[in-house]
Scaffold this motif. Structure first.
Motif: not given
Length: 145
Positions: A81-91
């Motif tokens: 239900g939250e506005l989620v931004h996923i940044n998958f640059t690292g890891g």
């Protein structure tokens, strides 16, 4: 300041993740990290001027797709239900794959910190993005093509 929650997978290089935080300006950041990358998180927290709250999600085995998926899935359930931004640059690749698998189809915004141009990468355009050339690349959720 934005109203988004940002989830970052953390590797050994802080700069791209700092760029993501600076450009997205989240209200809250979840750092998915390993024992080895906790220092990267500490460097990011010391260097960024953006005001946000944060929480740590530790992956015991950063090469485990199943652990990354399980912990990411638990996190996504808490953020429903939250506005989620996923940044998958690292890891590691398993950390990124686990997060993307767990979040795909949930309506998240995805992004990657890439280069404004191929001249902005070392190794003749195939290597790391050089400082000053960083650019957020918004990605489509593969479940919504």
């Amino acid at each position: 300041m934005g109203d988004e929650t940002l989830i970052l997978t953390v590797g050994g290089t802080p700069r791209p993740l700092e760029v993501a935080i600076e450009q997205i300006e989240p209200k809250f950041v979840y750092f998915i990290h390993s024992k080895e990358t906790l220092r990267t998180v500490e460097e990011i927290l010391e260097s960024t001027d953006i005001d946000f709250e944060y929480s740590l999600v530790k992956i015991e085995d950063p090469e485990s797709l199943s652990e990354s998926f399980e912990k990411s899935n638990d996190l996504m359930a808490r953020l429903e239900g939250e506005l989620v931004h996923i940044n998958f640059t690292g890891g590691t690749k398993p950390m990124v794959a686990g997060l993307v698998l767990a979040s795909s189809g949930s309506g998240c915004i995805y992004s990657y910190v890439g280069s404004k141009s191929m001249e902005g990468r070392d190794k003749d355009g195939a290597g790391l993005v050089q400082e000053g050339f960083e650019s957020i690349k918004v990605q489509k959720d593969p479940n919504y093509f």
